[in-house]
Motif scaffolding. Structure first.
Motif, PDB file in Angstrom:
ATOM      1  N   SER A  33      16.603  39.240  32.139  1.00 15.74           N
ATOM      2  CA  SER A  33      16.884  37.814  31.919  1.00 15.74           C
ATOM      3  C   SER A  33      15.663  36.995  32.291  1.00 15.74           C
ATOM      4  CB  SER A  33      18.076  37.361  32.776  1.00 15.74           C
ATOM      5  OG  SER A  33      19.263  37.975  32.361  1.00 15.74           O
ATOM      6  N   TYR A  35      14.383  32.968  33.422  1.00 17.11           N
ATOM      7  CA  TYR A  35      14.792  31.676  33.958  1.00 17.11           C
ATOM      8  C   TYR A  35      13.568  30.771  34.072  1.00 17.11           C
ATOM      9  CZ  TYR A  35      19.146  33.931  35.413  1.00 17.11           C
ATOM     10  OH  TYR A  35      20.350  34.598  35.427  1.00 17.11           O
ATOM     11  N   GLN A  37      12.166  27.465  36.265  1.00 15.59           N
ATOM     12  CA  GLN A  37      12.415  26.669  37.466  1.00 15.59           C
ATOM     13  C   GLN A  37      11.439  25.502  37.538  1.00 15.59           C
ATOM     14  OE1 GLN A  37      12.083  28.673  41.308  1.00 15.59           O
ATOM     15  NE2 GLN A  37      13.599  27.284  42.173  1.00 15.59           N
ATOM     16  N   LEU A  43      16.697  25.826  38.734  1.00 17.79           N
ATOM     17  CA  LEU A  43      16.661  27.113  38.040  1.00 17.79           C
ATOM     18  C   LEU A  43      17.596  27.070  36.838  1.00 17.79           C
ATOM     19  CD1 LEU A  43      16.677  29.570  41.028  1.00 17.79           C
ATOM     20  CD2 LEU A  43      15.338  29.966  38.963  1.00 17.79           C
ATOM     21  N   PHE A  45      18.775  29.064  33.150  1.00 15.30           N
ATOM     22  CA  PHE A  45      18.800  30.293  32.385  1.00 15.30           C
ATOM     23  C   PHE A  45      18.207  30.070  31.003  1.00 15.30           C
ATOM     24  CE2 PHE A  45      20.381  34.304  30.927  1.00 15.30           C
ATOM     25  CZ  PHE A  45      20.899  34.085  29.668  1.00 15.30           C
ATOM     26  N   GLU A  48      18.787  36.329  27.840  1.00 21.31           N
ATOM     27  CA  GLU A  48      19.008  37.667  28.394  1.00 21.31           C
ATOM     28  C   GLU A  48      18.896  38.686  27.277  1.00 21.31           C
ATOM     29  OE1 GLU A  48      22.973  38.667  29.037  1.00 21.31           O
ATOM     30  OE2 GLU A  48      22.482  40.745  29.492  1.00 21.31           O
ATOM     31  N   ASN A  56      22.462  36.686  25.330  1.00 22.29           N
ATOM     32  CA  ASN A  56      22.897  35.382  25.805  1.00 22.29           C
ATOM     33  C   ASN A  56      21.691  34.448  25.756  1.00 22.29           C
ATOM     34  OD1 ASN A  56      24.610  33.462  26.841  1.00 22.29           O
ATOM     35  ND2 ASN A  56      25.088  34.570  28.714  1.00 22.29           N
TER      36      ASN A  56
END
Lengths: 113, 114
Positions: A33, A35, A37, A43, A45, A48, A56
């Motif tokens: 995955s 992310y 930030q 953070l 998403f 994935e 996802n």
């Protein structure tokens, strides 16, 4: 066992350019995955991947894309960079079990000028 | 995913127990409570997770109320290295259906003082 590795660790780009970030998961982990930030949004998403398929996706524009290779290594790409893309990009991997225990890498710090 | 509410920050004395609360009043019956922490300039680190029962590992203990609407992460003997942002996250158990997504909130900034 080696942890999640990300390259490069730091990157400076200018607006309009594109960038590719790389992530190598822990050996045996097939799920990766990504992310983002930032100080303002925290953070978030991105997406994935599992077995080379995107499973996802977060709420990010199409400029953000990724892929996963047969060895589970993953890359993410950001095209037409904007100042707001400056962030720490984190990659995480996990075993395909029933629990969401993810192992994060140290991140790539991207600065867009 | 259910939303969580945590205090913005808290201080803790070195050597004492740190009790970090989390509210997740809308949690569903198939959702687990996860705790992660992020030490400055590092990626988040998994700490512990639980469904209904209290859980303990080498890092911490997790106490979940009987109605599952809140939980407390306990660091039994806080050290200076425990200074970090602690995130309480609710995530479905059926990973295959929901994928890997972790929804991070603002977390609790914990400062362990000598």
């Amino acid at each position: 066992k080696a942890g999640v590795t990300q390259t490069p660790r730091y990157l400076i780009k200018t607006r309009g350019q594109q960038v590719t970030l790389s992530c190598s998961p822990i050996s045996g982990h097939r799920s990766v995955s990504w992310y983002q930030q930032t100080p303002g949004q925290g953070l978030q998403f991105l997406f994935e991947y599992f077995s080379e398929t995107q499973r996802n996706k977060g709420n990010f524009p199409g400029r953000f894309s990724g892929r996963q290779f047969s060895n589970s290594r993953s890359e993410m790409n950001v095209s037409t960079l904007e100042l707001g893309d400056s962030a720490l990009y984190l990659c995480a991997s996990r075993r395909n079990t029933g629990y969401n225990e993810q192992f994060f890498g140290p991140g790539t710090r991207l600065t867009v000028l | 995913d259910a939303k969580t509410t945590q205090p913005t920050s808290m201080d803790c004395a070195e050597g004492r127990a740190a009790n970090l609360p989390c509210n997740h009043s809308t949690i569903s019956e198939n959702e687990y409570v996860y705790w992660y922490r992020q030490i400055h300039s590092q990626g988040p680190q998994y700490i512990i997770h639980g469904l209904k029962n209290n859980e303990t590992n080498e890092m911490a203990s997790l106490i979940i109320t009987e109605d599952r609407k809140s939980s407390t992460l306990i660091l039994p003997h806080a050290t200076l290295r425990d200074t970090a942002v602690y995130y309480c996250i609710v995530s479905p158990a059926l990973i295959k259906a929901a994928g890997n997504k972790l929804t991070f909130g603002g977390g609790t900034r914990v400062l362990v003082k000598p």
